[in-house]
Design a protein around this motif. Structure first.
Motif, PDB file in Angstrom:
ATOM      1  N   UNK A 146       0.858  -1.184   0.000  1.00  0.00           N
ATOM      2  CA  UNK A 146       0.000   0.000   0.000  1.00  0.00           C
ATOM      3  C   UNK A 146       0.887   1.225   0.000  1.00  0.00           C
ATOM      4  N   UNK A 147       0.613   2.133  -0.942  1.00  0.00           N
ATOM      5  CA  UNK A 147       1.344   3.390  -1.037  1.00  0.00           C
ATOM      6  C   UNK A 147       0.407   4.485  -0.548  1.00  0.00           C
TER       7      UNK A 147
ATOM      8  N   UNK B 225      -8.000  -0.905   1.338  1.00  0.00           N
ATOM      9  CA  UNK B 225      -7.619  -1.424   0.018  1.00  0.00           C
ATOM     10  C   UNK B 225      -6.614  -2.562   0.138  1.00  0.00           C
ATOM     11  N   UNK B 226      -5.571  -2.334   0.919  1.00  0.00           N
ATOM     12  CA  UNK B 226      -4.587  -3.393   1.143  1.00  0.00           C
ATOM     13  C   UNK B 226      -5.218  -4.590   1.825  1.00  0.00           C
ATOM     14  N   UNK B 227      -6.110  -4.340   2.771  1.00  0.00           N
ATOM     15  CA  UNK B 227      -6.807  -5.420   3.464  1.00  0.00           C
ATOM     16  C   UNK B 227      -7.651  -6.255   2.518  1.00  0.00           C
TER      17      UNK B 227
ATOM     18  N   UNK C 170       3.444  -7.998   3.290  1.00  0.00           N
ATOM     19  CA  UNK C 170       2.487  -6.888   3.311  1.00  0.00           C
ATOM     20  C   UNK C 170       3.203  -5.701   3.907  1.00  0.00           C
ATOM     21  N   UNK C 171       3.125  -4.549   3.241  1.00  0.00           N
ATOM     22  CA  UNK C 171       3.784  -3.344   3.739  1.00  0.00           C
ATOM     23  C   UNK C 171       2.981  -2.113   3.339  1.00  0.00           C
ATOM     24  N   UNK C 172       3.183  -1.062   4.105  1.00  0.00           N
ATOM     25  CA  UNK C 172       2.664   0.268   3.774  1.00  0.00           C
ATOM     26  C   UNK C 172       3.866   1.199   3.730  1.00  0.00           C
ATOM     27  N   UNK C 173       4.007   1.934   2.622  1.00  0.00           N
ATOM     28  CA  UNK C 173       5.075   2.927   2.515  1.00  0.00           C
ATOM     29  C   UNK C 173       4.452   4.256   2.097  1.00  0.00           C
TER      30      UNK C 173
ATOM     31  N   UNK D 163       3.435  -9.120  -7.063  1.00  0.00           N
ATOM     32  CA  UNK D 163       3.226  -8.014  -6.133  1.00  0.00           C
ATOM     33  C   UNK D 163       2.041  -7.219  -6.652  1.00  0.00           C
ATOM     34  N   UNK D 164       1.111  -6.913  -5.751  1.00  0.00           N
ATOM     35  CA  UNK D 164      -0.012  -6.041  -6.089  1.00  0.00           C
ATOM     36  C   UNK D 164       0.148  -4.783  -5.249  1.00  0.00           C
ATOM     37  N   UNK D 165       0.216  -3.649  -5.932  1.00  0.00           N
ATOM     38  CA  UNK D 165       0.402  -2.353  -5.279  1.00  0.00           C
ATOM     39  C   UNK D 165      -0.895  -1.575  -5.380  1.00  0.00           C
TER      40      UNK D 165
END
Length: 181
Positions: free
Chosen positions: A18-19, A30-32, A48-51, A74-76
């Motif tokens: 997630x950006x 959205x990431x969830x 799983x990461x948030x940046x 990878x899905x961003x």
């Protein structure tokens, strides 16, 4: 001939990034949603990461997954719009070995029915890097649902014919996709 499918799903290792400058694990709907879809489909969540929306932080996290021999996809979500902070396409594009132009085109075509001509503001992109397929979606939960349900899920499904991305991914023992001849 030229159909490349399997009778059973080949589970892939998929990471979700997630950006966002504002989302946390608690507010990252959205990431969830993408994490849930990955698991529900029978794949493994490999990360799983948030940046924050920063070209170099996006590249740093994505590069780790591209270099990882076990991450297939990878899905961003996020950073694909037109605000001054939206930089996902600029961060991801230089890392790609090949682009998948049809992904963005198809995503915008499907989105036209949902959000009208505002779909032209989406800079959804996809590509391959080191045998890892990367999909970049807008940050809205609905856009992630559309992207996964209507495009990504079938392209990461080894049972999908006549062709899917699974034979192209690193570490997958699956005959490479041939001409549909």
């Amino acid at each position: 001939m030229g159909h490349h499918t399997t009778e059973t799903l080949i589970p892939l290792n998929i990471a979700v990034l997630t950006v966002s400058d504002t989302r946390t694990e608690d507010t990252d709907t959205s990431g969830g949603l993408l994490v849930d879809r990955v698991k529900e489909f029978g794949h493994q969540l490999s990360g799983k990461a948030i940046v924050i929306d920063d070209i170099y932080q996006i590249r740093a996290q994505l590069s780790q997954w591209i270099a990882d021999d076990k991450t297939h996809a990878v899905v961003i979500t996020g950073g694909t719009g037109f605000t001054a902070r939206d930089s996902t396409p600029e961060a991801v594009s230089p890392l790609l070995d090949k682009t998948i132009e049809g992904f963005g085109e198809l995503f915008r075509q499907i989105s036209l029915q949902q959000i009208g001509t505002s779909t032209i503001q989406s800079r959804a992109i996809a590509g391959m890097a080191n045998g890892t397929v990367i999909f970049c979606l807008p940050g809205s939960t609905n856009a992630c649902r559309t992207g996964w349900d209507d495009i990504i899920a079938s392209q990461l499904d080894s049972r999908q014919g006549p062709c899917n991305f699974v034979p192209q991914l690193k570490g997958i023992d699956f005959e490479a996709c041939k001409s549909r001849g």
